[in-house]
Every structure is written in structure tokens, then in C-alpha cells.
Design a protein around this motif. Sequence first.
Motif, PDB file in Angstrom:
ATOM      1  N   ALA A 130       0.763  -1.289  -0.058  1.00 20.70           N
ATOM      2  CA  ALA A 130       0.015  -0.053  -0.064  1.00 20.70           C
ATOM      3  C   ALA A 130       0.825   1.176  -0.063  1.00 20.70           C
ATOM      4  CB  ALA A 130      -0.774   0.073   1.276  1.00 20.70           C
ATOM      5  N   ASP A 131       2.099   1.358   0.775  1.00 19.04           N
ATOM      6  CA  ASP A 131       2.697   2.400   0.697  1.00 19.04           C
ATOM      7  C   ASP A 131       3.635   2.649  -0.751  1.00 19.04           C
ATOM      8  OD1 ASP A 131       2.460   2.718   3.417  1.00 19.04           O
ATOM      9  OD2 ASP A 131       4.086   1.123   4.008  1.00 19.04           O
ATOM     10  N   HIS A 132       3.728   1.399  -1.323  1.00 22.54           N
ATOM     11  CA  HIS A 132       4.389   1.602  -2.750  1.00 22.54           C
ATOM     12  C   HIS A 132       3.281   2.551  -3.726  1.00 22.54           C
ATOM     13  CE1 HIS A 132       8.001  -0.401  -1.724  1.00 22.54           C
ATOM     14  NE2 HIS A 132       7.350  -1.605  -1.683  1.00 22.54           N
ATOM     15  N   TYR A 133       2.150   1.832  -3.537  1.00 24.99           N
ATOM     16  CA  TYR A 133       0.953   2.675  -4.365  1.00 24.99           C
ATOM     17  C   TYR A 133       0.785   4.304  -3.904  1.00 24.99           C
ATOM     18  CZ  TYR A 133      -0.813  -1.622  -6.450  1.00 24.99           C
ATOM     19  OH  TYR A 133      -1.028  -2.787  -7.029  1.00 24.99           O
ATOM     20  N   ARG A 134       0.927   4.488  -2.508  1.00 29.06           N
ATOM     21  CA  ARG A 134       0.863   5.721  -2.047  1.00 29.06           C
ATOM     22  C   ARG A 134       1.960   6.502  -2.687  1.00 29.06           C
ATOM     23  NH1 ARG A 134      -1.768   3.943   2.163  1.00 29.06           N
ATOM     24  NH2 ARG A 134       0.239   3.339   3.514  1.00 29.06           N
ATOM     25  N   GLY A 194      -4.075  -1.658  -5.564  1.00 28.60           N
ATOM     26  CA  GLY A 194      -4.979  -2.190  -6.660  1.00 28.60           C
ATOM     27  C   GLY A 194      -4.930  -1.630  -7.920  1.00 28.60           C
ATOM     28  N   ALA A 195      -4.317  -0.519  -7.907  1.00 34.38           N
ATOM     29  CA  ALA A 195      -4.365   0.305  -9.343  1.00 34.38           C
ATOM     30  C   ALA A 195      -3.933  -0.793 -10.609  1.00 34.38           C
ATOM     31  CB  ALA A 195      -3.387   1.547  -9.145  1.00 34.38           C
ATOM     32  N   SER A 196      -4.011  -0.477 -11.770  1.00 34.66           N
ATOM     33  CA  SER A 196      -3.741  -1.316 -12.645  1.00 34.66           C
ATOM     34  C   SER A 196      -2.121  -1.175 -13.112  1.00 34.66           C
ATOM     35  CB  SER A 196      -4.650  -1.215 -13.997  1.00 34.66           C
ATOM     36  OG  SER A 196      -3.980   0.142 -14.459  1.00 34.66           O
ATOM     37  N   PHE A 197      -1.655  -2.030 -14.032  1.00 36.69           N
ATOM     38  CA  PHE A 197      -0.360  -2.003 -14.374  1.00 36.69           C
ATOM     39  C   PHE A 197       0.035  -0.722 -15.170  1.00 36.69           C
ATOM     40  CE2 PHE A 197       2.838  -2.238 -17.736  1.00 36.69           C
ATOM     41  CZ  PHE A 197       3.954  -2.978 -17.122  1.00 36.69           C
ATOM     42  N   ALA A 207       1.906   6.586 -13.455  1.00 36.78           N
ATOM     43  CA  ALA A 207       2.309   7.537 -12.640  1.00 36.78           C
ATOM     44  C   ALA A 207       3.550   7.637 -12.444  1.00 36.78           C
ATOM     45  CB  ALA A 207       1.416   6.888 -11.315  1.00 36.78           C
ATOM     46  N   TYR A 208       4.282   6.667 -12.555  1.00 38.59           N
ATOM     47  CA  TYR A 208       5.746   6.555 -12.344  1.00 38.59           C
ATOM     48  C   TYR A 208       6.381   7.237 -13.302  1.00 38.59           C
ATOM     49  CZ  TYR A 208      10.824   5.241 -12.835  1.00 38.59           C
ATOM     50  OH  TYR A 208      11.675   5.423 -12.783  1.00 38.59           O
ATOM     51  N   ARG A 209       6.061   7.399 -14.746  1.00 41.56           N
ATOM     52  CA  ARG A 209       6.628   8.359 -15.758  1.00 41.56           C
ATOM     53  C   ARG A 209       6.357   9.716 -15.335  1.00 41.56           C
ATOM     54  NH1 ARG A 209       4.883   5.363 -21.417  1.00 41.56           N
ATOM     55  NH2 ARG A 209       6.755   3.596 -21.213  1.00 41.56           N
ATOM     56  N   LYS A 210       5.109  10.074 -14.856  1.00 45.11           N
ATOM     57  CA  LYS A 210       4.938  11.306 -14.544  1.00 45.11           C
ATOM     58  C   LYS A 210       5.822  11.915 -13.279  1.00 45.11           C
ATOM     59  CE  LYS A 210       1.201  14.229 -12.759  1.00 45.11           C
ATOM     60  NZ  LYS A 210      -0.244  14.441 -12.254  1.00 45.11           N
ATOM     61  N   LEU A 211       5.852  11.181 -12.454  1.00 47.54           N
ATOM     62  CA  LEU A 211       6.638  11.685 -11.243  1.00 47.54           C
ATOM     63  C   LEU A 211       8.042  11.523 -11.595  1.00 47.54           C
ATOM     64  CD1 LEU A 211       4.666   9.718  -8.210  1.00 47.54           C
ATOM     65  CD2 LEU A 211       4.247  12.322  -8.806  1.00 47.54           C
ATOM     66  N   ALA A 212       8.651  10.513 -12.350  1.00 47.62           N
ATOM     67  CA  ALA A 212      10.041  10.402 -12.657  1.00 47.62           C
ATOM     68  C   ALA A 212      10.483  11.679 -13.317  1.00 47.62           C
ATOM     69  CB  ALA A 212      10.240   9.000 -13.498  1.00 47.62           C
ATOM     70  N   ARG A 213       9.756  12.242 -14.402  1.00 50.30           N
ATOM     71  CA  ARG A 213       9.939  13.511 -14.988  1.00 50.30           C
ATOM     72  C   ARG A 213      10.024  14.788 -13.964  1.00 50.30           C
ATOM     73  NH1 ARG A 213       5.342  12.770 -18.352  1.00 50.30           N
ATOM     74  NH2 ARG A 213       6.053  10.699 -19.478  1.00 50.30           N
ATOM     75  N   THR A 269      11.118   5.348  -7.740  1.00 52.69           N
ATOM     76  CA  THR A 269      11.508   4.593  -8.587  1.00 52.69           C
ATOM     77  C   THR A 269      11.493   3.142  -7.620  1.00 52.69           C
ATOM     78  OG1 THR A 269      13.093   5.966  -9.733  1.00 52.69           O
ATOM     79  CG2 THR A 269      13.734   3.830  -9.868  1.00 52.69           C
ATOM     80  N   LYS A 270      11.787   3.267  -6.524  1.00 53.22           N
ATOM     81  CA  LYS A 270      11.829   2.046  -5.636  1.00 53.22           C
ATOM     82  C   LYS A 270      10.514   1.520  -5.472  1.00 53.22           C
ATOM     83  CE  LYS A 270      16.026   2.720  -2.888  1.00 53.22           C
ATOM     84  NZ  LYS A 270      16.572   2.929  -1.513  1.00 53.22           N
ATOM     85  N   ALA A 271       9.612   2.300  -5.365  1.00 54.02           N
ATOM     86  CA  ALA A 271       8.105   1.975  -5.402  1.00 54.02           C
ATOM     87  C   ALA A 271       7.679   1.323  -6.779  1.00 54.02           C
ATOM     88  CB  ALA A 271       7.179   3.140  -4.903  1.00 54.02           C
ATOM     89  N   TYR A 272       8.000   1.991  -7.674  1.00 56.61           N
ATOM     90  CA  TYR A 272       7.619   1.554  -8.983  1.00 56.61           C
ATOM     91  C   TYR A 272       8.372   0.022  -9.261  1.00 56.61           C
ATOM     92  CZ  TYR A 272       7.511   1.096 -13.861  1.00 56.61           C
ATOM     93  OH  TYR A 272       7.273   0.829 -15.359  1.00 56.61           O
TER      94      TYR A 272
END
Length: 193
Positions: free
Chosen positions: A4-8, A15-18, A24-30, A51-54
Motif C-alpha cells: 500500500a505504501d508503494h501505491y501511495r 490495486g491500481a492497474s499496471f 504515474a511513475y513516468r509522470k513523477l520520474a519526469r 523509482t523504488k516503489a515502481y
Amino acid sequence: MGLADHYRTLGLRTGASFDDVKAAYRKLARKYHPDVNPDDQRAQDRFIKVTKAYDALLEILQPDEEPQEEDAAVAKTPVEEEPSPVQTNPGLSDHEQKLKQDSYRQLQMLFKQQKYPRAIALVEGLAQRITQDPEVRQWQAITYQRWGRQLITQGQLGKARIYLDKALKTDPLNKSLWVEINRDFQSIEQRLR
């Protein structure tokens, strides 16, 4: 850190989809990438956390689509049957060695697809996780060099120089890398004439 922490961390509900995780990762990584925020340590720390969460979520989530033909062949082949090009580092735990091996496979796929920014995020995250592995450092330098070469072909010469310099600083004792980067710098000089 739990699932749950990784999703947060990625700003998602559990439970979000792949595809949602990936977007979300791409947006935050940029947003938090060290190249975008060179002097902001908080942004760099946030980039590492994202990145670790992703990466953690990638281990449990599968893409929503069917694998491509090449991916399907890999998925059917047990890991034990194929020789591993990844060196075993006795200083790593079994989990870290598996992470390293899985990251290598993913890195090779990203190279084939020429997704160099994603490859950089992968190796930088891995280098943060496995800090003293010379092979990971070599992968990181090679990834910077390949992205630099791609930037040269796109005419982004200043940005290419930055990544080529990063490659040299990351793995300064790699003579074959020096040869390749020297060629890249010569290519930049020819384009500037």
C-alpha cells in the motif's frame, strides 16, 4: 515498506492497474529526475523513492496486455535453462542477486526498444539499491553512453555531452567505454563544424 505504501508513493490507490502504475511513475520520474532538478536533494530523494516503489510494484504486477512474440518465448523458458550473463556477486543477498538479474533482462529489452530514459531510471534505481557492485556501475555507464549517442543523432549535442561525461565519471576505468565515448565526442565535433 508495504504494498500500500508503494501505491501511495506513486499517488495511487491500492490495486491500481499496471498501466496506471506505469503512467504515474513516468509522470513523477519526469518531475523529480535529477537532471531536471540538479541542485535539489529533496527532489533527488523523492525520485529514488518513486523509482523504488515502481520497481517493487513491477515485481508483482503484470502488464494488462499479452506479451509480444519475443517476450512470450522468454516467459516460457525457465530461468534455469538459459546461462546468465550476469556475474554473481558474493556480497549480495539472494534477493539482490535476483533483482540484479531481472534488471539486466529488463535493461536489455529497453535497449532493444531504444527507451533510454527508462533504462536510465532503471539502472540509477538499481545503483542506489546495490551500491558497491562494479557490474551495475558498468551498466549505468553504458546506459548513459547509449543515451548520449541517441541524443547526438537527434541533434541535442549539449545534452549528449552531459550524458557522455556522466558515463565517463560513472565507470572511469572501462577502456572500451572510453573508446566508444571518444568516437561519440568526435561525432559531436564533426556536427559542430
